[in-house]
Design a protein around this motif. Structure first.
Motif, short mmCIF file in Angstrom:
data_model
loop_
_atom_site.label_atom_id
_atom_site.label_comp_id
_atom_site.label_asym_id
_atom_site.label_seq_id
_atom_site.Cartn_x
_atom_site.Cartn_y
_atom_site.Cartn_z
N VAL A 124 42.12 47.56 47.24
CA VAL A 124 43.09 46.60 46.72
C VAL A 124 42.44 45.77 45.62
O VAL A 124 41.29 45.35 45.74
N CYS A 125 43.19 45.53 44.53
CA CYS A 125 42.70 44.65 43.48
C CYS A 125 43.06 43.21 43.83
O CYS A 125 44.22 42.90 44.09
N THR A 126 42.04 42.34 43.83
CA THR A 126 42.30 40.94 44.16
C THR A 126 42.93 40.20 42.97
O THR A 126 43.38 39.07 43.11
N GLY A 127 42.96 40.88 41.80
CA GLY A 127 43.60 40.27 40.64
C GLY A 127 45.08 40.58 40.56
O GLY A 127 45.92 39.70 40.65
N CYS A 128 45.39 41.87 40.44
CA CYS A 128 46.79 42.26 40.21
C CYS A 128 47.46 42.83 41.45
O CYS A 128 48.65 43.10 41.45
N GLY A 129 46.70 43.02 42.52
CA GLY A 129 47.28 43.50 43.76
C GLY A 129 47.47 45.01 43.82
O GLY A 129 47.99 45.52 44.82
N ARG A 144 35.45 47.20 39.94
CA ARG A 144 36.45 46.43 39.18
C ARG A 144 37.70 47.26 38.94
O ARG A 144 37.64 48.48 38.79
N CYS A 145 38.83 46.55 38.82
CA CYS A 145 40.12 47.19 38.61
C CYS A 145 40.20 47.75 37.19
O CYS A 145 39.90 47.05 36.22
N ALA A 146 40.61 49.02 37.09
CA ALA A 146 40.72 49.65 35.78
C ALA A 146 41.83 48.99 34.95
O ALA A 146 41.77 48.96 33.73
N ALA A 147 42.83 48.44 35.62
CA ALA A 147 43.97 47.87 34.91
C ALA A 147 43.70 46.44 34.44
O ALA A 147 43.99 46.09 33.30
N CYS A 148 43.15 45.60 35.31
CA CYS A 148 43.06 44.17 34.95
C CYS A 148 41.64 43.62 35.01
O CYS A 148 41.42 42.46 34.67
N GLY A 149 40.69 44.41 35.47
CA GLY A 149 39.31 43.92 35.53
C GLY A 149 39.01 43.07 36.74
O GLY A 149 37.90 42.56 36.91
ZN ZN Z 1 43.92 44.69 38.99
#
Ligand code: ZN
Length: 259
Positions: A124-129, A144-149
């Protein structure tokens, strides 16, 4: 062993903890050979606030998980017996504290298994979910999330995190609508499993506890079983399928998809 408590039961909620997976080679957390017992410092890596605050802690977390036996573990006789009980038409809901996915690997329908503490298969991304399948690529650094970092974390409930309230609410409905709450391999020391037992008992349902060690709920239980999980769970499942499990048992619990 007297299993007359299985008579007439048509719906069972099975609450499983680490003890059901130790036969599959996955250590429990608090037992003599448990994860926290052997390395108490790991608790820090599994605490949300420390994890979010420190890239080194995150690296340690992912390193620990990369070597987790759950990735390669196979279901054991107890997981298989519960899956077979469902396959035979019995109304079985599994509420599990485990994140190893072994109930599903054994053949339990994913929609009949409620993972109270999440699953290692999901990240799970803690930034964008965003939720993605967990990569098992040997990379052990920070992720790290590929979409939002944003910082990625495993889709499991860490120390310091709350359980998903929808999941807990659903578990409570299942506990109150099942004639039998069968606890397997949980010491019932943490929430929400402890209160799920209270919900079951307060609803007038039977509570049967299969666990190596005493639990705080033993005195409320219809029966307490100390025999090895791998042999006794298949016998309990046989007793259930022989004594109940009519097709009328498949009425949907409110809020749950039907069978
Ligand atoms: Zn993200």
């Amino acid at each position: 062993m007297d299993m007359s408590w299985a008579d007439g039961v048509t719906r069972v909620a099975v609450l499983t903890g680490a003890g059901i997976s130790t036969d599959s080679g996955i250590p429990d957390y608090r037992g003599p050979d448990g994860v926290w017992t052997r390395d108490p410092s790991l608790v820090d890596a599994f605490t949300y606030q420390s994890f979010m605050a420190d890239a080194d802690v995150r690296a340690r977390f992912w390193r620990t998980y990369a070597g987790h036996p759950a990735w390669t573990a196979r279901p054991n006789a107890a997981h298989r017996a519960l899956a077979d009980l469902e396959r035979g038409g019995f109304a079985v809901r599994v509420l599990t504290q485990n994140v190893d996915g072994l109930h599903q690997k054994a053949g339990s329908s994913p929609r009949k298994v409620l993972e109270l503490h999440g699953s290692i298969r999901e990240t799970v991304c803690t930034g964008c979910g965003a939720r993605t399948p967990t990569a098992i690529d040997g990379a052990d650094g920070d992720r790290r999330c590929a979409a939002c970092g944003g910082i990625l974390k495993l889709g499991v409930v860490m120390f310091g995190e709350h359980l998903d309230p929808d999941t807990v609410g659903l578990a409570e409905r299942i506990a109150s609508h099942s004639e039998l709450m069968l606890v397997v391999g949980s010491s019932l020391q943490v929430e929400p499993v402890a209160s799920l037992c209270a919900v079951a008992v307060n609803g007038g349902n039977r509570l049967v506890i299969v666990n190596r060690d005493p639990t705080p709920y033993d005195s409320l239980a219809t029966a307490v079983v100390r025999e090895p999980i791998g042999t006794v769970v298949p016998r309990i499942c046989a007793a259930l399928s022989g004594g109940g499990g009519s097709s009328s048992a498949n009425e949907a619990v409110p809020g749950l998809p039907g069978r």
